[in-house]
Design an enzyme around this catalytic site. Structure first.
Site, PDB file in Angstrom:
ATOM      1  N   LYS A  49      34.596  65.922  -4.199  1.00 51.14           N
ATOM      2  CA  LYS A  49      34.660  66.082  -2.740  1.00 51.14           C
ATOM      3  C   LYS A  49      34.448  64.734  -2.051  1.00 51.14           C
ATOM      4  CE  LYS A  49      33.576  70.890  -3.064  1.00 51.14           C
ATOM      5  NZ  LYS A  49      32.621  71.885  -3.447  1.00 51.14           N
ATOM      6  N   GLN A  93      26.679  73.218  -2.110  1.00 46.28           N
ATOM      7  CA  GLN A  93      27.323  73.525  -3.397  1.00 46.28           C
ATOM      8  C   GLN A  93      26.604  74.677  -4.099  1.00 46.28           C
ATOM      9  OE1 GLN A  93      30.214  71.808  -4.528  1.00 46.28           O
ATOM     10  NE2 GLN A  93      30.195  73.532  -5.925  1.00 46.28           N
ATOM     11  N   ASP A 116      33.615  75.771   4.438  1.00 49.80           N
ATOM     12  CA  ASP A 116      33.890  76.561   3.226  1.00 49.80           C
ATOM     13  C   ASP A 116      34.392  77.961   3.602  1.00 49.80           C
ATOM     14  OD1 ASP A 116      33.715  75.538   0.706  1.00 49.80           O
ATOM     15  OD2 ASP A 116      31.533  75.740   0.539  1.00 49.80           O
TER      16      ASP A 116
END
Ligand code: NAP
Length: 279
Positions: A49, A93, A116
């Site tokens: 990322k 995460q 997300d």
């Protein structure tokens, strides 16, 4: 032999477009990524990322917190990031270490910065067809279908898997595009029979070779979401790729299919957030 749906090439194109659009903004888009503990797979994802942010010219901030971080400490960091002007996207995460309630953490992220697309506000928006951040994996799959002129309208779509981050939103997006959608899961009976009806078959389970050639209708579009390791330690999906590619009309490879598009859509969501927040 099937057309190979090249997610890697499409992701590179998407990121180029994101970079170009980001350059026209007054302020560089910013993404904060939080990782808790020492999960090696999570570390790989977080590194990629950061690389994507560099490629798109984004500000990228990484918070690597120790395994013993408390839920309160994590949520407090998220609250600080929620009010930061220069941060457009916040990502925590997963999975989180035992003892931290993932749902509480995801709920703490401001829906406006939930790039997300996991916050119930964004999930709800998807359910009722309102604007919100789309979860990156199904979003990326819809972009692959669009790129290859595969229109779900009127097609029989079968999604194997019903997780909140892949299966359910995937089914909703196909439905939004007027597909006739069936969702399968671990308690589904006659799975092979249902799969054989699919014009578009999406496999999101996490089991090597669970989709065999006899489960696929000749001429179907097959999307393999899974990221498994086979006995030789090689990255592979759920689909018996060598056999299925002989009868499908189109198929995503693993690696090089859905994975790169998931990453590209995270960049796109961060750009969208920055655009919205800058008016
Ligand atoms: P998950 O939460 O574990 O969900 C797996 C789903 O598969 C569940 O709904 C489960 O049913 C179903 N399932 C399990 N065994 C089955 C069987 N024998 N027959 C039919 N359905 C079965 O996983 P996920 O997070 O959705 O991820 C799925 C896969 O995609 C994983 O391999 C993951 O690594 C991969 N993934 C890839 C990307 C990417 O960017 N490429 C992104 C996210 C995830 P129940 O609900 O009944 O348990």
């Amino acid at each position: 032999m099937a057309i190979i749906l090249d997610g890697k090439a499409l992701a590179a194109k998407c990121k180029q477009e994101v970079k170009k659009e980001a350059e026209s903004l007054a302020r560089t888009p910013g993404l904060a990524v939080i990782i808790v503990g020492n999960n090696p797979a999570s570390r790989v994802y977080v590194n990629s990322k950061r690389k994507d942010c560099e490629e798109c010219g984004f500000l990228s901030e990484e918070y690597a917190l120790p395994e013993e971080t408390t839920q309160g400490e994590l949520i407090s960091l998220i609250q600080q990031l929620n009010v930061r002007e220069d941060i457009d996207g916040i990502l925590c995460q997963l999975p989180l270490p035992d003892g931290i309630d993932e749902e509480a953490v995801l709920m703490a992220i401001s829906p406006e910065k939930d790039v997300d697309g996991f916050h119930p506000m964004n999930m709800g928006a998807l359910l009722v067809g309102k604007e919100g951040f789309l979860p990156c994996t199904p979003y990326g799959i819809m972009e692959i279908l669009k790129e290859y002129d595969i229109d779900p309208k009127g097609k029989r779509c079968v999604v194997i898997g019903r997780s909140n981050i892949v299966g359910k939103p995937m089914a909703l997006l196909l439905l939004q595009k007027h597909g006739t959608v069936t969702i399968c899961h671990s308690r589904t009976q006659n799975l092979a029979e249902i799969c054989r009806t699919a014009d578009i078959l999406v496999a999101a389970v996490g089991k090597v070779n669970m989709v065999t050639a006899d489960m696929v209708k000749p001429g179907a579009v097959v999307i393999d979401v899974a990221m498994n390791r086979n006995e030789a330690g090689k990255l592979c999906g759920d689909v018996d790729y060598p056999a299925v590619k002989e009868l499908a009309w189109a198929i995503t490879p693993v690696p090089g299919g859905v994975g790169p598009m998931t990453r590209a859509m995270l960049m796109k969501n961060t750009l969208l957030s920055a655009q919205k927040r800058q008016g």
